[in-house]
Design a protein around this motif. Structure first.
Motif, PDB file in Angstrom:
ATOM      1  N   THR A 298      -3.408 -18.144   5.717  1.00 14.05           N
ATOM      2  CA  THR A 298      -4.769 -18.590   5.415  1.00 14.05           C
ATOM      3  C   THR A 298      -4.989 -18.645   3.893  1.00 14.05           C
ATOM      4  OG1 THR A 298      -5.880 -16.438   5.286  1.00 14.05           O
ATOM      5  CG2 THR A 298      -5.578 -17.380   7.488  1.00 14.05           C
TER       6      THR A 298
ATOM      7  N   PHE B  22      -7.020 -20.286  13.661  1.00 11.28           N
ATOM      8  CA  PHE B  22      -8.371 -20.001  13.137  1.00 11.28           C
ATOM      9  C   PHE B  22      -8.553 -20.500  11.714  1.00 11.28           C
ATOM     10  CE2 PHE B  22      -9.179 -16.801   9.897  1.00 11.28           C
ATOM     11  CZ  PHE B  22      -8.034 -16.028   9.834  1.00 11.28           C
TER      12      PHE B  22
ATOM     13  N   THR C 142       7.191  -4.583  11.827  1.00  6.44           N
ATOM     14  CA  THR C 142       5.975  -4.052  12.462  1.00  6.44           C
ATOM     15  C   THR C 142       6.260  -2.885  13.416  1.00  6.44           C
ATOM     16  OG1 THR C 142       6.035  -5.532  14.401  1.00  6.44           O
ATOM     17  CG2 THR C 142       4.943  -6.380  12.423  1.00  6.44           C
TER      18      THR C 142
ATOM     19  N   ASP D 286       0.843  -1.200   0.000  1.00  4.07           N
ATOM     20  CA  ASP D 286       0.000   0.000   0.000  1.00  4.07           C
ATOM     21  C   ASP D 286       0.877   1.249   0.000  1.00  4.07           C
ATOM     22  OD1 ASP D 286       0.430   1.021   2.675  1.00  4.07           O
ATOM     23  OD2 ASP D 286      -0.908  -0.520   3.447  1.00  4.07           O
TER      24      ASP D 286
ATOM     25  N   SER E 220      -3.232 -13.438   7.566  1.00  4.16           N
ATOM     26  CA  SER E 220      -3.472 -13.694   6.140  1.00  4.16           C
ATOM     27  C   SER E 220      -2.335 -14.480   5.485  1.00  4.16           C
ATOM     28  CB  SER E 220      -3.664 -12.352   5.420  1.00  4.16           C
ATOM     29  OG  SER E 220      -3.771 -12.533   4.038  1.00  4.16           O
TER      30      SER E 220
ATOM     31  N   VAL F 234     -10.148 -11.447   1.440  1.00  4.65           N
ATOM     32  CA  VAL F 234     -11.400 -10.759   1.806  1.00  4.65           C
ATOM     33  C   VAL F 234     -11.566  -9.500   0.956  1.00  4.65           C
ATOM     34  CG1 VAL F 234     -12.759  -9.782   3.707  1.00  4.65           C
ATOM     35  CG2 VAL F 234     -11.010 -11.515   4.206  1.00  4.65           C
TER      36      VAL F 234
ATOM     37  N   LEU G  97       9.434   1.242   3.767  1.00 13.25           N
ATOM     38  CA  LEU G  97       9.468  -0.137   4.257  1.00 13.25           C
ATOM     39  C   LEU G  97       9.579  -1.144   3.096  1.00 13.25           C
ATOM     40  CD1 LEU G  97       7.685  -1.225   7.382  1.00 13.25           C
ATOM     41  CD2 LEU G  97       7.586  -2.758   5.473  1.00 13.25           C
TER      42      LEU G  97
ATOM     43  N   ILE H   8       6.979   5.263   3.569  1.00  7.83           N
ATOM     44  CA  ILE H   8       7.900   5.234   4.721  1.00  7.83           C
ATOM     45  C   ILE H   8       9.142   4.376   4.428  1.00  7.83           C
ATOM     46  CG2 ILE H   8       6.083   5.688   6.429  1.00  7.83           C
ATOM     47  CD1 ILE H   8       6.116   2.751   7.209  1.00  7.83           C
TER      48      ILE H   8
ATOM     49  N   HIS I  21      -8.999 -14.011  16.788  1.00 10.65           N
ATOM     50  CA  HIS I  21      -8.797 -15.254  16.027  1.00 10.65           C
ATOM     51  C   HIS I  21      -8.505 -16.415  16.973  1.00 10.65           C
ATOM     52  CE1 HIS I  21      -7.430 -12.694  12.356  1.00 10.65           C
ATOM     53  NE2 HIS I  21      -8.733 -12.857  12.376  1.00 10.65           N
TER      54      HIS I  21
ATOM     55  N   GLY J 136      -3.146  -7.136   6.222  1.00 13.78           N
ATOM     56  CA  GLY J 136      -4.043  -8.086   5.572  1.00 13.78           C
ATOM     57  C   GLY J 136      -4.562  -7.576   4.233  1.00 13.78           C
ATOM     58  N   SER J 137      -4.730  -6.256   4.110  1.00 11.18           N
ATOM     59  CA  SER J 137      -5.290  -5.709   2.866  1.00 11.18           C
ATOM     60  C   SER J 137      -4.371  -6.006   1.677  1.00 11.18           C
ATOM     61  CB  SER J 137      -5.504  -4.195   3.009  1.00 11.18           C
ATOM     62  OG  SER J 137      -6.396  -3.931   4.075  1.00 11.18           O
TER      63      SER J 137
ATOM     64  N   VAL K 179       4.331   0.365  12.940  1.00 14.12           N
ATOM     65  CA  VAL K 179       2.857   0.377  12.958  1.00 14.12           C
ATOM     66  C   VAL K 179       2.386   1.358  14.036  1.00 14.12           C
ATOM     67  CG1 VAL K 179       0.752  -0.986  13.265  1.00 14.12           C
ATOM     68  CG2 VAL K 179       2.760  -2.036  12.207  1.00 14.12           C
ATOM     69  N   PRO K 180       1.510   2.327  13.676  1.00 12.41           N
ATOM     70  CA  PRO K 180       1.033   3.296  14.676  1.00 12.41           C
ATOM     71  C   PRO K 180       0.252   2.601  15.796  1.00 12.41           C
ATOM     72  CG  PRO K 180       0.314   3.892  12.436  1.00 12.41           C
ATOM     73  CD  PRO K 180       0.930   2.551  12.338  1.00 12.41           C
TER      74      PRO K 180
ATOM     75  N   LEU L 224       3.248   2.206   2.991  1.00 14.23           N
ATOM     76  CA  LEU L 224       4.457   1.403   3.215  1.00 14.23           C
ATOM     77  C   LEU L 224       5.559   1.783   2.226  1.00 14.23           C
ATOM     78  CD1 LEU L 224       2.836  -2.039   4.054  1.00 14.23           C
ATOM     79  CD2 LEU L 224       3.581  -0.222   5.570  1.00 14.23           C
TER      80      LEU L 224
ATOM     81  N   HIS M 195     -11.522  -3.941  10.199  1.00 13.91           N
ATOM     82  CA  HIS M 195     -11.762  -5.322  10.639  1.00 13.91           C
ATOM     83  C   HIS M 195     -11.365  -5.514  12.114  1.00 13.91           C
ATOM     84  CE1 HIS M 195     -12.063  -9.660  10.278  1.00 13.91           C
ATOM     85  NE2 HIS M 195     -10.863  -9.753  10.825  1.00 13.91           N
TER      86      HIS M 195
HETATM   87  P1  NAD Z   1      -4.415  -3.050   6.700  1.00 11.28           P
HETATM   88  O1  NAD Z   1      -3.648  -3.959   5.857  1.00 11.28           O
HETATM   89  O2  NAD Z   1      -5.661  -2.460   6.109  1.00 11.28           O
HETATM   90  O3  NAD Z   1      -3.462  -1.894   7.232  1.00 11.28           O
HETATM   91  C1  NAD Z   1      -3.967  -0.899   8.108  1.00 11.28           C
HETATM   92  C2  NAD Z   1      -3.112   0.340   8.047  1.00 11.28           C
HETATM   93  O4  NAD Z   1      -1.848   0.064   8.634  1.00 11.28           O
HETATM   94  C3  NAD Z   1      -2.825   0.815   6.632  1.00 11.28           C
HETATM   95  O5  NAD Z   1      -2.997   2.192   6.568  1.00 11.28           O
HETATM   96  C4  NAD Z   1      -1.357   0.466   6.399  1.00 11.28           C
HETATM   97  O6  NAD Z   1      -0.702   1.341   5.544  1.00 11.28           O
HETATM   98  C5  NAD Z   1      -0.808   0.549   7.817  1.00 11.28           C
HETATM   99  N1  NAD Z   1       0.394  -0.268   8.037  1.00 11.28           N
HETATM  100  C6  NAD Z   1       0.534  -1.590   7.813  1.00 11.28           C
HETATM  101  N2  NAD Z   1       1.754  -2.000   8.189  1.00 11.28           N
HETATM  102  C7  NAD Z   1       2.419  -0.911   8.629  1.00 11.28           C
HETATM  103  C8  NAD Z   1       3.733  -0.699   9.135  1.00 11.28           C
HETATM  104  N3  NAD Z   1       4.603  -1.686   9.304  1.00 11.28           N
HETATM  105  N4  NAD Z   1       4.062   0.567   9.485  1.00 11.28           N
HETATM  106  C9  NAD Z   1       3.185   1.587   9.371  1.00 11.28           C
HETATM  107  N5  NAD Z   1       1.920   1.428   8.905  1.00 11.28           N
HETATM  108  C10 NAD Z   1       1.547   0.186   8.539  1.00 11.28           C
HETATM  109  O7  NAD Z   1      -4.860  -3.733   8.099  1.00 11.28           O
HETATM  110  P2  NAD Z   1      -4.952  -5.245   8.573  1.00 11.28           P
HETATM  111  O8  NAD Z   1      -5.795  -5.217   9.779  1.00 11.28           O
HETATM  112  O9  NAD Z   1      -3.620  -5.856   8.638  1.00 11.28           O
HETATM  113  O10 NAD Z   1      -5.755  -5.961   7.383  1.00 11.28           O
HETATM  114  C11 NAD Z   1      -7.159  -5.789   7.267  1.00 11.28           C
HETATM  115  C12 NAD Z   1      -7.675  -6.556   6.064  1.00 11.28           C
HETATM  116  O11 NAD Z   1      -7.382  -7.959   6.227  1.00 11.28           O
HETATM  117  C13 NAD Z   1      -9.199  -6.459   5.953  1.00 11.28           C
HETATM  118  O12 NAD Z   1      -9.586  -6.332   4.614  1.00 11.28           O
HETATM  119  C14 NAD Z   1      -9.675  -7.774   6.548  1.00 11.28           C
HETATM  120  O13 NAD Z   1     -10.954  -8.166   6.081  1.00 11.28           O
HETATM  121  C15 NAD Z   1      -8.581  -8.712   6.057  1.00 11.28           C
HETATM  122  N6  NAD Z   1      -8.432  -9.971   6.803  1.00 11.28           N
HETATM  123  C16 NAD Z   1      -7.995 -11.052   6.117  1.00 11.28           C
HETATM  124  C17 NAD Z   1      -7.847 -12.270   6.758  1.00 11.28           C
HETATM  125  C18 NAD Z   1      -7.376 -13.464   5.990  1.00 11.28           C
HETATM  126  O14 NAD Z   1      -7.296 -14.558   6.530  1.00 11.28           O
HETATM  127  N7  NAD Z   1      -7.061 -13.328   4.732  1.00 11.28           N
HETATM  128  C19 NAD Z   1      -8.108 -12.392   8.129  1.00 11.28           C
HETATM  129  C20 NAD Z   1      -8.536 -11.260   8.816  1.00 11.28           C
HETATM  130  C21 NAD Z   1      -8.685 -10.047   8.151  1.00 11.28           C
END
Ligand code: NAD
Length: 393
Positions: free
Chosen positions: A150, A255, A181, A39, A147, A154, A47, A45, A199, A98-99, A184-185, A42, A278
């Motif tokens: 798994t 999970f 990580t 995204d 993710s 999603v 990463l 910054i 989970h 996860g996104s 991460v904020p 990342l 989520h």
């Molecule tokens: P995300 O991937 O949406 O990230 C959230 C925010 O954190 C983003 O703005 C991102 O830029 C930031 N970020 C991520 N890593 C960072 C880092 N190291 N430093 C600074 N910022 C960082 O959040 P998430 O909760 O990891 O993923 C959510 C998504 O995953 C949803 O779509 C959810 O439905 C899905 N999901 C999937 C599974 C699966 O098994 N596939 C399980 C649960 C959730």
């Protein structure tokens, strides 16, 4: 005795600095054109440079795709799938939360299929995944979704979510390096951390739990229980980040094999209708769903209390299950997540639409140790509006 089918990601590297395993793993596949899905944050910054620089230095052709948004809508997935097909890539690396990981899996598999991603959705699609697709390496940068281990991708639809799911979506290699990580904020650390905890908790109380998933889930709860507050308070706390990374990985394995249940089922409508992340959707509902079902799985709630650092020795199972709910409530509050639906500005008038969408999550609800029917679901949402745990009538 019931039979458990257990599926685990083929190859994983975990631990501080494990990103160094990326290059040797990529070399095994001898790719000509690598797509890195991430995204924009990342990339901004720097990463993702830690992934792309060593590959480019070795002469690999790397394309960085940054058009990923949190909780990605179907259209974002469609765009990436087209991009991957047109680009003639032969490896996909997902770097992010996860996104990004969910979209990387989707793109790697659908690159070798025909038709749009919408055709492959679990609930409404008409086509099945039939081929393995491109090799994929998944590198999580949050400690939350699991993710990387798994077989699910999603996607957000207008007012709900759906998934593309098949074992071909499993990573070929998962690299789970807590060092990634650290940036991460706090707010995201909190939400993703409670997601991982949910989970593990739901895998442990799932009707599909097995001795193997129990071990994974309890250890995840221990690690997250002792380190989530610390990771939120001080993101540079190395041990806390290591615990959260291992905890989220273990919870993912748990999970994926035992399933999640009521919390996730009722969280999906919050994400779908109100675009709450989520992690936060799970967090706000965790105490209310567990409080409602606790008596149906009191012994297991006592185990969860102990894994969270509590002590059930002098308590009845019923008392321990009550204490467990209190502990979950405290944890959600301590990491700064609003403890009611009102805290997310969700109007009380949404009770009925949430209930009706919640009822539809039959596949997930089926894993709850207490069957949750329409009236139960309405009561749970209602309790989350008023901020007082309810019990079945
Ligand atoms: P995300 O991937 O949406 O990230 C959230 C925010 O954190 C983003 O703005 C991102 O830029 C930031 N970020 C991520 N890593 C960072 C880092 N190291 N430093 C600074 N910022 C960082 O959040 P998430 O909760 O990891 O993923 C959510 C998504 O995953 C949803 O779509 C959810 O439905 C899905 N999901 C999937 C599974 C699966 O098994 N596939 C399980 C649960 C959730």
């Amino acid at each position: 005795m019931s039979v458990s089918k257990l599926v685990f990601a083929p190859l994983s590297y975990t631990g501080w600095g494990s990103l160094k395993e990326l290059l040797p793993e990529v070399e095994k596949y001898d790719p000509k054109k690598i797509l890195v899905v991430t995204d924009p944050m990342l990339a901004q910054i720097g990463l993702t440079d830690r992934v792309t620089d060593p590959l480019e230095t070795e002469g690999y052709s790397v394309t960085l795709y940054t058009d990923v948004v949190p909780e990605p809508p179907l259209e974002t997935g469609e765009k990436l799938v087209s991009f991957t097909r047109n680009g003639q890539f032969d490896m996909v690396i997902g770097v992010g939360g996860g996104s990004a990981l969910d979209l990387a899996k989707l793109a790697a598999v659908l690159a070798v299929h025909e038709g749009p991603a919408v055709d492959y959705l679990n609930l409404t699609g008409t086509k099945n995944v039939e081929k393995k697709g491109l090799p994929k390496i998944l590198i999580p940068t949050t400690s939350g979704t699991g993710s990387e281990v798994t077989n699910i991708s999603v996607l957000s639809l207008e007012t709900t979510k759906d998934v593309v799911t098949h074992d071909y979506l499993l990573a070929d290699v998962a690299i789970v390096d807590p060092e990634l990580t650290v940036s991460v904020p706090a707010k995201v650390t909190a939400a993703t951390g409670i997601d991982a905890l949910t989970h593990a908790v739901e895998a442990y109380i799932s009707v599909n739990a097995s001795p193997t998933t129990d071990g994974l889930a309890l250890q995840a709860i221990r690690l997250i229980g002792r380190s989530l507050r610390k990771a939120v308070e001080d993101g540079s706390d190395k041990q806390a980040r290591i615990d959260m990374s291992n905890g989220s990985y273990l919870a993912g394995l748990a999970f994926f094999n035992a399933g999640v249940a009521g919390v996730h089922a009722l969280a999906y409508p919050l994400g779908g209708q109100f675009h709450i992340s989520h992690g936060e959707s799970n967090a706000v509902l965790l105490p209310y769903v567990m409080g409602y079902i606790r008596k149906s799985c009191a012994k297991r709630m006592a185990d969860i209390l102990n894994a969270l650092g509590g002590n059930s020795t002098y308590l009845s199972e019923e008392e321990a299950s009550y204490k467990c709910v209190e502990e979950l409530e405290r944890l959600v509050k301590d990491v700064g997540i609003p403890s009611t639906l009102a805290g997310f500005d969700i109007p009380a008038s949404a009770l009925e639409s949430l209930t009706q969408d919640g009822v539809k999550q039959k596949r997930i609800l089926a894993r709850s140790p207490l069957p949750l029917l329409e009236d139960d679901i309405r009561q749970i949402y209602q309790s989350a509006f008023v901020g007082a745990v309810a019990e079945p009538k």
